[in-house]
Scaffold this active site. Structure first.
Site, short mmCIF file in Angstrom:
data_model
loop_
_atom_site.label_atom_id
_atom_site.label_comp_id
_atom_site.label_asym_id
_atom_site.label_seq_id
_atom_site.Cartn_x
_atom_site.Cartn_y
_atom_site.Cartn_z
N SER A 92 1.18 -1.30 -0.07
CA SER A 92 -0.09 0.12 0.00
C SER A 92 0.88 1.26 0.14
CB SER A 92 -0.85 0.03 1.25
OG SER A 92 -0.31 -0.15 2.35
N CYS A 149 -10.19 26.71 11.68
CA CYS A 149 -11.48 25.96 12.25
C CYS A 149 -11.13 26.19 13.84
CB CYS A 149 -11.46 24.73 11.73
SG CYS A 149 -12.91 24.11 12.05
N GLY A 181 -8.59 25.96 15.55
CA GLY A 181 -7.44 27.15 15.62
C GLY A 181 -8.00 28.67 15.85
N HIS A 220 -12.09 26.02 6.30
CA HIS A 220 -10.82 25.48 5.64
C HIS A 220 -10.35 25.89 4.42
CE1 HIS A 220 -10.68 22.26 8.97
NE2 HIS A 220 -11.70 22.53 9.09
N GLU A 223 -7.37 25.69 3.02
CA GLU A 223 -6.59 24.84 2.60
C GLU A 223 -7.14 24.05 1.38
OE1 GLU A 223 -7.77 22.57 6.36
OE2 GLU A 223 -7.77 24.63 5.52
#
EC number: 6.3.4.2
Length: 537
Positions: free
Chosen positions: A15, A384, A386, A510, A512
């Site tokens: 994996s 968030c 944070g 968010h 990001e």
């Protein structure tokens, strides 16, 4: 183009070989040729979605614009292709079984005995073709999670076998395997790849293309050997050796003609090889940035697994490139942060990120970090939880409410500056019940957030149950923390900032998730720029 083409990406031997990166790279190369491409991920676990999974189990939980909690590979798809994914781009075994069971309860199967074949496999096939049928994509790339040989993957492999038979040249299988290097023998070993392909063949699938993951280059003789014993064309054996950055992989694949081979095998015109100009310019700028002294940014959080903050790390990296500096992210464990060691822990940091998360564990260290960066005027970016920690720390140390807290951490706090959202109070189930997906936000003109975006109306993705308590809004603003981003429908505070400081911003959303290779997120670009300017001073 006519009928949708389906490309299946499977993995063997081990994996974590990078199926998501290979899928994204194939998608990027086809997109560069003018095709409309999307990518979906099928995860063989029985959870409905990864929303309640521990980040140590599964890395970060990615959120789509339509509010689906998804696998982090969807972040790769969006960053590489610059597209938006939806709930239909991430399917789990749990969702497949739930759908089949719901249909059985409704009587949709007219009393038939429900079995893995044909009912589960038919539901998998329906979901594979859903995107192509609904949105008319030219290509749908389907990444199958897990490894060939896993029990959990068998229904998916049977579904691929059937689809390849049904779709003919409109379906193709790319198999990613690992070619280990034995230092003692000084050679690469292909036997694991041969066994992996035989495992795939044993369920009726002959891979059309093999991508061999290796730490060392493969000789032509070795590739020819793999082609011969795995029953594929010589040119359909492609190596994927370690690259300096994942963003080089599309160019490495293109140099070996992977996209041309796929088009040829699917009966499509190959034409001229696209130049990928903007992508190459990004990489040139990135390489140039790496020749300079890196900019040091701390990421304060409780998960020391890198994938737990994957999108944040990538957004910082992209923002660094567009500021012509390499960003060096230093993880700071908030569980170990105290008033006594914070100065040493953040020494040399030009900027500090306060990471998202849930729960009490590690939160006190975030308060310590925020107090330090606020009082020392270090550029700070909270996301968030944070952002909520920024609000709580300010209430405790500036507003004078020493016992201020979030209802999430202390239900009895007399100063609940962060409170549970009204619509969340009656919800008891954890999975898929938060405020999820894209919501509108109106920015205050003249604020640092507004200057970063360059526009007043934005949309960003969310994943939270708790919100800033507007009962305290006037007190915050009077004391110097401004609420500069507001949701126009609910009046929910989306962004706070302290204008008197160099760059001190918290976002409930968010950002990001929206940052891509060719379109880095403006807040991250502005934050890294502020960190660079802070370093100069």
């Amino acid at each position: 183009m006519g009928e949708t083409k389906y490309i299946f990406v499977t993995g063997g031997v081990a994996s974590s070989l990078g199926k998501g990166i290979i899928s994204s790279s194939i998608g990027k190369l086809l997109q560069a040729r003018g095709y409309n491409v999307t990518i979906q991920k099928f995860d063989p676990y029985i959870n409905i979605d990864p929303g309640t999974l521990n980040p140590y189990e599964h890395g970060e939980c990615y959120v789509t614009v339509d509010g689906h909690e998804a696998d982090l590979d969807l972040g790769h798809y969006e960053r590489f292709l610059g597209i938006q994914t939806t709930k239909a781009n991430n399917i789990t075994t749990g969702r497949i079984y739930k759908s089949v069971i719901d249909k059985e309860r409704r009587g949709d199967y007219l009393g038939k005995t429900i079995q893995v074949i044909p009912h589960i496999t038919d539901e998998i096939k329906r979901n594979v073709k859903l995107l192509g049928n609904k949105y008319k994509f030219d290509f749908v790339i389907t990444e199958i999670g897990g490894t060939v040989g896993d029990i959990e993957s068998l229904p998916y492999l049977e579904s691929i076998r059937q689809l390849k038979w049904e779709l003919g040249k409109n379906a193709l299988c790319v198999h990613l395997t690992y070619v280990p290097y034995l230092a003692a023998a000084g050679e690469l070993k292909t036997k694991p790849t041969q066994h992996s392909v035989k495992e795939l063949q044993s369920v009726g699938i002959q891979p059309d293309v093999l991508v061999l993951r290796a730490e060392h280059p493969l000789s032509d003789g070795l590739r020819k050997k793999v082609a011969q014993f795995c029953n594929v064309d010589d040119k359909a054996v492609v190596q994927s050796i370690d690259a300096e950055t994942i963003y080089e992989v599309p160019l490495l694949m293109q140099a070996q003609g992977l996209d041309s081979t796929i088009l040829e095998k699917m009966g499509l015109p190959v034409g001229e090889t696209p130049g990928l100009g903007p992508w190459r310019k990004f990489l040139e700028r990135r390489h140039a940035a790496e020749t300079k002294e890196p900019i040091n940014i701390a990421l304060v959080g409780k998960y020391d697994l890198q994938d737990a903050y994957k999108s944040i790390r990538e957004a910082l990296s992209q923002a660094g490139t567009y500021n012509d500096r390499k960003v060096e992210v230093h993880f700071v464990n908030s569980e170990k942060l105290t008033d006594e060691n914070v100065a040493e822990a953040l020494k040399g940091m030009a900027g500090v990120m306060i990471g998202p998360g849930f729960g009490q564990r590690g939160i006190d260290g975030k308060f310590v970090a925020i107090k330090y960066t606020r009082t020392h005027d270090i550029p700070t970016f909270g996301i968030c939880l944070g952002m909520q920690c920024i609000a709580i720390e300010f209430a405790r140390n500036v507003l004078g409410y020493a016992d201020a807290d979030s209802r999430e951490m202390d239900e009895k706090t007399p100063h609940n500056v962060i409170d549970i959202m009204e619509e969340q109070k009656a919800i008891t189930n954890m999975g898929g019940t938060m405020r999820l997906g894209a919501y509108e936000c109106v920015l205050q003109k003249g604020s640092k957030a507004y200057l970063a975006y360059g526009e007043e109306h934005i949309q960003e993705r969310h994943r939270h149950r708790y919100e800033f308590n507007n009962d305290y809004k006037a007190q915050y603003e009077a004391a110097g923390m401004k609420c500069v981003g507001i949701n126009p429908e609910s009046d929910l505070v989306e962004i706070v900032e302290i204008p008197a400081l160099k760059w001190f911003i918290g976002t409930q959303f968010h950002p990001e998730y929206s940052s891509t290779v060719l379109n880095p997120h403006p807040l991250f670009v502005a934050f890294v720029k502020a960190a660079i300017e802070n370093e100069k001073n």
